[in-house]
Motif scaffolding. Structure first.
Motif, PDB file in Angstrom:
ATOM      1  N   GLU A 234      61.102  26.170 105.985  1.00 11.66           N
ATOM      2  CA  GLU A 234      61.803  26.909 104.940  1.00 11.66           C
ATOM      3  C   GLU A 234      61.082  26.797 103.600  1.00 11.66           C
ATOM      4  O   GLU A 234      60.986  27.764 102.847  1.00 11.66           O
ATOM      5  N   LEU A 235      60.563  25.600 103.306  1.00 12.96           N
ATOM      6  CA  LEU A 235      59.836  25.406 102.058  1.00 12.96           C
ATOM      7  C   LEU A 235      58.581  26.265 102.018  1.00 12.96           C
ATOM      8  O   LEU A 235      58.290  26.922 101.014  1.00 12.96           O
ATOM      9  N   CYS A 236      57.837  26.297 103.125  1.00 15.78           N
ATOM     10  CA  CYS A 236      56.620  27.113 103.185  1.00 15.78           C
ATOM     11  C   CYS A 236      56.949  28.603 103.064  1.00 15.78           C
ATOM     12  O   CYS A 236      56.180  29.367 102.457  1.00 15.78           O
ATOM     13  N   ALA A 237      58.079  29.012 103.633  1.00 18.27           N
ATOM     14  CA  ALA A 237      58.463  30.419 103.536  1.00 18.27           C
ATOM     15  C   ALA A 237      58.730  30.812 102.085  1.00 18.27           C
ATOM     16  O   ALA A 237      58.305  31.883 101.629  1.00 18.27           O
ATOM     17  N   ILE A 238      59.419  29.950 101.340  1.00 14.82           N
ATOM     18  CA  ILE A 238      59.707  30.239  99.931  1.00 14.82           C
ATOM     19  C   ILE A 238      58.428  30.225  99.111  1.00 14.82           C
ATOM     20  O   ILE A 238      58.189  31.114  98.276  1.00 14.82           O
ATOM     21  N   LEU A 239      57.573  29.230  99.338  1.00 13.68           N
ATOM     22  CA  LEU A 239      56.314  29.142  98.599  1.00 13.68           C
ATOM     23  C   LEU A 239      55.440  30.368  98.847  1.00 13.68           C
ATOM     24  O   LEU A 239      54.852  30.935  97.920  1.00 13.68           O
ATOM     25  N   SER A 240      55.359  30.784 100.116  1.00 10.50           N
ATOM     26  CA  SER A 240      54.539  31.945 100.456  1.00 10.50           C
ATOM     27  C   SER A 240      55.088  33.209  99.800  1.00 10.50           C
ATOM     28  O   SER A 240      54.330  34.039  99.289  1.00 10.50           O
ATOM     29  N   GLY A 241      56.405  33.357  99.805  1.00  7.32           N
ATOM     30  CA  GLY A 241      57.007  34.533  99.190  1.00  7.32           C
ATOM     31  C   GLY A 241      56.774  34.588  97.696  1.00  7.32           C
ATOM     32  O   GLY A 241      56.527  35.668  97.131  1.00  7.32           O
ATOM     33  N   LEU A 242      56.815  33.431  97.019  1.00  5.15           N
ATOM     34  CA  LEU A 242      56.572  33.400  95.577  1.00  5.15           C
ATOM     35  C   LEU A 242      55.152  33.821  95.244  1.00  5.15           C
ATOM     36  O   LEU A 242      54.913  34.617  94.322  1.00  5.15           O
ATOM     37  N   VAL A 243      54.183  33.300  95.993  1.00  2.00           N
ATOM     38  CA  VAL A 243      52.774  33.657  95.733  1.00  2.00           C
ATOM     39  C   VAL A 243      52.536  35.125  96.021  1.00  2.00           C
ATOM     40  O   VAL A 243      51.873  35.834  95.248  1.00  2.00           O
ATOM     41  N   LEU A 244      53.067  35.621  97.120  1.00  2.56           N
ATOM     42  CA  LEU A 244      52.858  37.016  97.502  1.00  2.56           C
ATOM     43  C   LEU A 244      53.456  37.962  96.464  1.00  2.56           C
ATOM     44  O   LEU A 244      52.876  39.009  96.154  1.00  2.56           O
TER      45      LEU A 244
END
Length: 642
Positions: A234-244
């Motif tokens: 879940e943390l990686c999903a949020i981080l990836s979405g923020l960068v994208l």
């Protein structure tokens, strides 16, 4: 387990697809991932204990050489009667009244060794944490805060910088001394325009995230290992979405190579500005700040940090840290700063007077920004620091000043020892009107006064408390437990720094009022207040209770100018003074009567129970005889805009 030639046992080979690695966790077969240390410690979620589900139950003995009460500070005093060692603050709190007041104590001269992180969290595999002992606290401190300074807070030493910081705010045009220096260490810097764009991005990402719904839940066979895997996913999903969202090309590369460490600075900055914005604006991010803190709390765990190879947490950017970085702290000692940060009121003043104050404030800001600008510190940055201090003054006016106003009403309309009129006596009796306490007028007067004084002190130093609360929440050495507290699943976590600061504030309030009625117990890290986040949330709501009451009382003489409303108030209450007295009498009685919970320990007269009683009074307001008066003065609710 197999044996080597030396007779040692070695772990069996783990299949490649089940190794605890970021690639496997983010892959399709993440349910099969095994944690190397937690495999044998999986808990059976179906075997629920009678007292409520608890993720883990670990009884750890007290660390030798440390306070038996807070377990965080070195022991300084030994009680011969209790046979326990305490720090200064906890000893004073536990031996304030009753038979314990007569206990004999003696100072301790032995200073214990520094407590290692692996000793604090009960993890025997803490070698890596031990190496990072000096780095852990620096990641989350708003400003360097030594244990010595905290001890001075509790003992009230005259040389304490905290005492100066909590003193009376310098008047406009007076000498400021170090008041602004100490205060600014905990005043977050106001967000710039560019930062606000990222704030909207962060808030939108957290709004649609179901992080806590997926992580803080009980499922069949949901072991500690699977919770950690879910946290990382879940943390990686949020981080990836923020960068994208911020940079499409950069986001694409992150999805390809999954190297989160490359964007470490971006993640730290965007999470920090979210925390900074919330502290300055408690009304904002009411549903997303909890997700943010719990996400960062999980990111501080050793397993997650190992996978991501970086930390998501950085110190909050404060006014003092910005000025200190550029050697411009002289701004905080410049007497002109009182003009540059003063609040301008319009009530009861002419337009000419208000315009004069505005021009004076603008000139002061321009003079200071030109005087203290330097390489790397532009005039705009200096203005931003001054505006941030002004924001702090606005926070105090909105949150702290209603407490002062209610104290003024109490002293103005009621005698401290006897009621002026039996109809307006503050006496309460257990079982009558929902009260759970029995006080005569004098005792209830003192009880209300000390409660309002304590709330005032807490709100006056809320930014410092919030700093300690985040340090406790994001600590690497104080883990939390997911537990059913009777109000659903909550993260139960000790908050030693916040609790210690609260004891210091309580001591100061006790000395201020001279005597203390009721319990001085502070709930922290239990089923009443599971963690420091819940504590902060409780006390940022005080102004929501007091401000509408103050506004109603202030507007009653105004609505009396209308003949129809004057006739109504005189028929019902006799006069505007009678109406004000009835509202105040009822609030001072039943807003502080120990009600609002099912048992004495959850409400009663303890520190947190006082606030519970006040909220219970708010819930009953619609049934009161004077409720129409609230509506006539513009009241829309205790959660409305004022």
């Amino acid at each position: 387990m197999s044996q080597t030639e030396n007779g040692k046992q070695e772990s069996p080979e783990v299949p490649e697809g089940t190794k605890f690695s970021l690639e496997n966790i983010l892959g399709d077969n993440h349910d099969a991932v095994q944690h190397p240390r937690l495999k044998r410690r999986e808990l059976d979620a179906s075997s629920t204990a009678a007292e409520g589900w608890d993720e883990e139950s670990v009884d750890r003995p007290n660390t030798e050489g440390y306070c038996v009460e807070c377990e965080d500070q070195p022991a300084q005093v030994r009680c011969d009667d209790c046979q326990d060692d305490y720090c200064e603050v906890c000893f004073a709190a536990q031996h304030r009244k009753g038979t314990r007041r007569k206990h004999i104590s003696k100072p301790l001269v032995v200073h214990p060794p520094r407590k290692l992180p692996n000793e604090q969290n009960g993890d025997s595999t803490g070698a890596r944490e031990e190496e990072k002992t000096d780095e852990g606290d620096d990641d989350i401190d708003m400003a360097d805060e030594s244990d010595t300074e905290l001890e001075r807070i509790g003992t009230g030493l005259p040389t304490s910088p905290v005492k100066n910081a909590l003193g009376t705010q310098p008047a406009v045009g007076s000498k400021v001394g170090d008041w602004f220096v100490e205060r600014s260490k905990y005043i977050p810097l106001r967000l710039s325009l560019g930062e606000r764009k990222y704030l909207r991005l962060l808030d939108a990402a957290l709004q649609v995230s179901e992080y806590t719904d997926k992580i803080d839940t009980i499922g069949f066979g949901l072991s500690k290992t699977k919770r950690i895997v879910s946290q990382i996913r879940e943390l990686c999903a949020i981080l990836s979405g923020l960068v994208l969202s911020a940079d499409y090309k950069l986001g694409q590369s992150l999805f390809t190579d999954r190297d989160f460490q490359k964007n470490e600075q971006f993640f730290q900055d965007i999470f920090e500005l979210g925390r900074r914005h919330k502290i300055m604006n408690p009304d904002k991010m009411r549903t997303t700040y909890g997700k943010l803190i719990y996400l960062l709390q999980d990111s501080q765990s050793p397993e997650v940090k190992d996978m991501l190879n970086f930390t998501c947490v950085k110190p909050i950017k404060t006014v003092y840290s910005v000025l200190e970085e550029h050697g411009a702290t002289g701004l905080l000692r410049d007497d002109l700063i009182t003009f540059a940060t003063m609040e301008i009121y319009s009530d009861g003043r002419t337009r000419r007077e208000v315009q004069k104050d505005i021009r004076t404030k603008e000139r002061a800001i321009e003079v200071l920004s030109a005087r203290y600008q330097c390489d790397g510190l532009s005039q705009e940055k200096v203005r931003q620091c001054l505006y941030s201090i002004g924001d702090n003054h606005a926070f105090l006016r909105t949150n702290r000043d209603p407490c002062d106003q209610m104290i003024t009403y109490l002293r103005q309309h009621f005698h401290s020892t006897q009621a002026k009129n039996p109809k307006h006596s503050l006496a309460i009796r257990s079982g009558k009107g929902g009260a759970r306490l029995s006080h005569d007028h004098a005792k209830q007067y003192a009880y209300v006064l000390q409660s309002l004084t304590l709330w005032r002190e807490i709100l006056h130093d809320m930014f410092r408390l919030w700093s300690f609360a985040e340090q406790d929440l994001l600590s690497e050495v104080v883990p939390y437990r997911l537990r059913d507290t009777g109000q659903g699943l909550n993260r139960v976590q000790a908050a030693p720094k916040t609790l210690r600061m609260m004891h210091a504030i309580l001591q100061r309030a006790q000395h201020s009022v001279g005597s203390w009625v009721g319990s001085s117990a502070i709930h922290m890290g239990d089923h009443n207040v599971p963690n420091a986040l819940m504590f902060i949330d409780k006390y940022t709501q005080i102004y929501r209770i007091l401000l509408p009451i103050c506004n109603t009382l202030r507007h009653i003489p105004i609505i009396m100018e209308k003949p129809a409303l004057r006739s109504y108030i005189e028929d019902e209450f006799g006069s505007d003074e009678g109406c004000i007295l009835e509202i105040l009498t009822d609030f001072f009685r039943h807003g502080f009567d120990g009600s609002g919970a099912d048992n004495f320990f959850d409400a009663g007269s303890c520190i947190d129970g006082r606030l519970t009683s006040a909220w219970n009074w708010c819930a009953q307001l619609e049934k009161k005889r004077y409720f129409p008066v609230f509506l006539l003065t513009g009241f829309v609710g205790f959660d409305g805009e004022w």
